[in-house]
Scaffold this active site. Sequence first.
Site, PDB file in Angstrom:
ATOM      1  CB  THR A  99       6.334   0.706  -5.975  1.00  0.00           C
ATOM      2  OG1 THR A  99       7.587   0.704  -5.263  1.00  0.00           O
ATOM      3  CG2 THR A  99       5.289   0.047  -5.117  1.00  0.00           C
ATOM      4  CD  GLU A 127       2.126   0.638  -3.515  1.00  0.00           C
ATOM      5  OE1 GLU A 127       1.626   0.937  -4.621  1.00  0.00           O
ATOM      6  OE2 GLU A 127       3.169   1.161  -3.086  1.00  0.00           O
ATOM      7  CE  LYS A 138       3.105  22.058   2.292  1.00  0.00           C
ATOM      8  NZ  LYS A 138       3.804  21.813   3.551  1.00  0.00           N
ATOM      9  CD1 TRP A 196      -0.956  23.030   0.779  1.00  0.00           C
ATOM     10  CD2 TRP A 196      -1.290  20.978  -0.018  1.00  0.00           C
ATOM     11  NE1 TRP A 196      -0.261  22.164   1.571  1.00  0.00           N
ATOM     12  CE2 TRP A 196      -0.456  20.890   1.113  1.00  0.00           C
ATOM     13  CE3 TRP A 196      -1.631  19.808  -0.677  1.00  0.00           C
ATOM     14  CZ2 TRP A 196       0.052  19.690   1.584  1.00  0.00           C
ATOM     15  CZ3 TRP A 196      -1.144  18.603  -0.206  1.00  0.00           C
ATOM     16  CH2 TRP A 196      -0.303  18.551   0.906  1.00  0.00           C
TER      17      TRP A 196
HETATM   18  P1  ADP Z   1       1.155   2.421 -11.410  1.00  0.00           P
HETATM   19  O1  ADP Z   1       2.578   2.437 -11.746  1.00  0.00           O
HETATM   20  O2  ADP Z   1       0.508   1.141 -11.349  1.00  0.00           O
HETATM   21  O3  ADP Z   1       0.348   3.483 -12.089  1.00  0.00           O
HETATM   22  P2  ADP Z   1       2.051   3.300  -9.125  1.00  0.00           P
HETATM   23  O4  ADP Z   1       1.846   2.495  -7.910  1.00  0.00           O
HETATM   24  O5  ADP Z   1       3.386   3.493  -9.678  1.00  0.00           O
HETATM   25  O6  ADP Z   1       1.068   2.635 -10.024  1.00  0.00           O
HETATM   26  O7  ADP Z   1       1.404   4.693  -9.060  1.00  0.00           O
HETATM   27  C1  ADP Z   1       0.162   4.858  -8.472  1.00  0.00           C
HETATM   28  C2  ADP Z   1      -0.092   6.322  -8.421  1.00  0.00           C
HETATM   29  O8  ADP Z   1      -0.441   6.813  -9.716  1.00  0.00           O
HETATM   30  C3  ADP Z   1      -1.262   6.679  -7.561  1.00  0.00           C
HETATM   31  O9  ADP Z   1      -0.929   6.680  -6.218  1.00  0.00           O
HETATM   32  C4  ADP Z   1      -1.599   8.048  -8.103  1.00  0.00           C
HETATM   33  O10 ADP Z   1      -0.733   9.035  -7.590  1.00  0.00           O
HETATM   34  C5  ADP Z   1      -1.304   7.912  -9.572  1.00  0.00           C
HETATM   35  N1  ADP Z   1      -2.552   7.642 -10.274  1.00  0.00           N
HETATM   36  C6  ADP Z   1      -3.051   6.465 -10.661  1.00  0.00           C
HETATM   37  N2  ADP Z   1      -4.210   6.637 -11.307  1.00  0.00           N
HETATM   38  C7  ADP Z   1      -4.458   7.961 -11.319  1.00  0.00           C
HETATM   39  C8  ADP Z   1      -5.504   8.785 -11.840  1.00  0.00           C
HETATM   40  N3  ADP Z   1      -6.533   8.280 -12.489  1.00  0.00           N
HETATM   41  N4  ADP Z   1      -5.402  10.113 -11.650  1.00  0.00           N
HETATM   42  C9  ADP Z   1      -4.357  10.663 -11.004  1.00  0.00           C
HETATM   43  N5  ADP Z   1      -3.343   9.943 -10.509  1.00  0.00           N
HETATM   44  C10 ADP Z   1      -3.395   8.612 -10.657  1.00  0.00           C
END
Ligand code: ADP
Length: 612
Positions: free
Chosen positions: A184, A329, A438, A443
Amino acid sequence: MQGLMQDWPLTVDKILDHAKAWHGGREIVSRSVEGPIVRTTYAEVYERAKRVSNALLGLGILPGDRVATLAWNTARHVEAWYGIMGMGAICHTLNPRLFAEQLVYIINHADDRIILTDLTFLPILASIRDQIPGVKHIIVLADEAHLGDSLPGALAYETLVANASADIAWGGFDENTAAGLCYTSGTTGNPKGVLYSHRSNFLHTLVTMGSDVLGIKATDTVLPVVPMFHANAWGLAFSAPAVGAKLVMPGPKLDGASVHELLETEGVTFSAAVPTVWQMLLTHLRTSKGTLSTLKRVVIGGSAVPEAIVRGFRDEYGVDVTHAWGMTETSPLGTQATPNHAIAQMGDEQQLQFKLKQGRAPLGIQLKLVDDEDKLLPHDGETFGRLKVSGPFVVGEYFKSEGGNILDAEGYFDTGDVATIDEHGVMQITDRAKDVIKSGGEWISSIEIENIAAGHPKAELAAVIGVAHPKWDERPLLLVKLMAGESAAKDEFLQFLDGKIAKWWMPDDVVFVDEIPLGATGKIDKKLIRERMKDYVLPASSPATSGTAALAAPPEPKIYAPEPPVAVVEDDAWLNWTLDAAQAVDRSHPTQPAAVDQAEAPADAQGPFPAK
Ligand code: ADP
């Protein structure tokens, strides 16, 4: 009683076996790191991937060993994936946009034995070589002629492939054997490894091939702009060969002009990338008066897709945008905003509102929305809650059990996202739990405001963060990067937002900056923005401070507002990224605070950054 069907372990080598057997002549076209466009086929990639397995065995790699790749999307990278996974070793994709310290940590934590790298990244590896002693060999994805001498002892991939036999049996092991490893991005604490199995990758492939998910077909030409080092290119290096689609790999050039050139010259029908890439393409198309003659569909995910992008593609170029959500994940695809029957009956404009949400869960993904006590929250499209997920391609525990037990009593993983789910089962991310603002016990969704602001014709990018406020805890601050050559006054943006968001969500200030920093996966780096804005103070005349507008009385809290995530413990190594390290390689992280561009910003732009 057990069923009596064949035991056919779901291992990913079978995907390339299938592609070779039934789509052997189908092309993989790459923009090579060396420059030229290179053409190959699934049959050739299969044969060379087998040679890769034998070459790795010859270098002492055993099943279960970690072999890393630090590479762009090219056919060679695809060969490396299948060569590594086919023999039972674990393919660890490294993200070159990470800081050197992060790479060192990840490589050592994973205990990588070999790194296959593109020429581009030799300087990074040269700078950290003495800090990764467990790495026995570095293989450069190039021939001898391009190898150079920047990294003594490095081996040329083409020589290894040419000298190895293609005779090796793949698979034959349990389908739960580990196949891939991806960390991650580590925005909170150390990065954690997600260890995919053959089975989880195979099932993710089957699910994402579904017509309500990626829906790619043998007749498609697929261009994954999303990198193989970022959440496995959303599985496209598996699903494209699985259906026999032509693959077009963009190599190192991801700018609008280069992507456009490949889309047109190779007849691409389907593509996938994060919103920033599509914004760059749209900007390029508009300025160059370009067209999209074959592209039919793009999948956008990784961050929320702004409405302006969906409309731009639909109205100007006839291209359908599908919004998707997922994370490292979840392998990564979790939901996809394709319409269900009821939504498909609606008019275009009404359907568009559902396209902007993150979408529905396919078979294989279970979602729930809960409060802090893990109580289920209603699917009314309004109640915010923690989004949890479970399924056969969702993480069960992190590599080497970092972080301990990460599942709740029902086996669900907390995504760290805050979301709503509506009566159609369509999920919408309202924020990361750590980014939500917040204000007065209520929110405010930073994502929603920035997506609307990004639709302002003068805006190139927008970001919203919460800043401390003595009365309301936090208030939203809008940062805008204007299009090149534009200038604007704060009011233009506030008026643009007026009527589109609740009055008490209205940002207290607008700051024009010459850069909105993006993190290693192309998303707005709010942690860095918050760091840069730490000395920023809201203007005394802001609506919240002066007590005007609806802010004086935010509505009674009625929606669920979970506590902020548990305290983030940051390892020293992560805090000590030095300027030197940041400057060592070309990446999207800026090395200096961005300056408000005095030439373009209006006189009242009082950015916190020093002028250039
Ligand atoms: P990646 O790096 O594969 O994008 P990460 O695991 O670093 O994945 O990040 C995943 C996060 O990215 C998600 O938990 C979410 O917060 C954000 N995310 C992914 N897709 C979207 C989306 N379409 N809209 C908003 N947030 C998103």
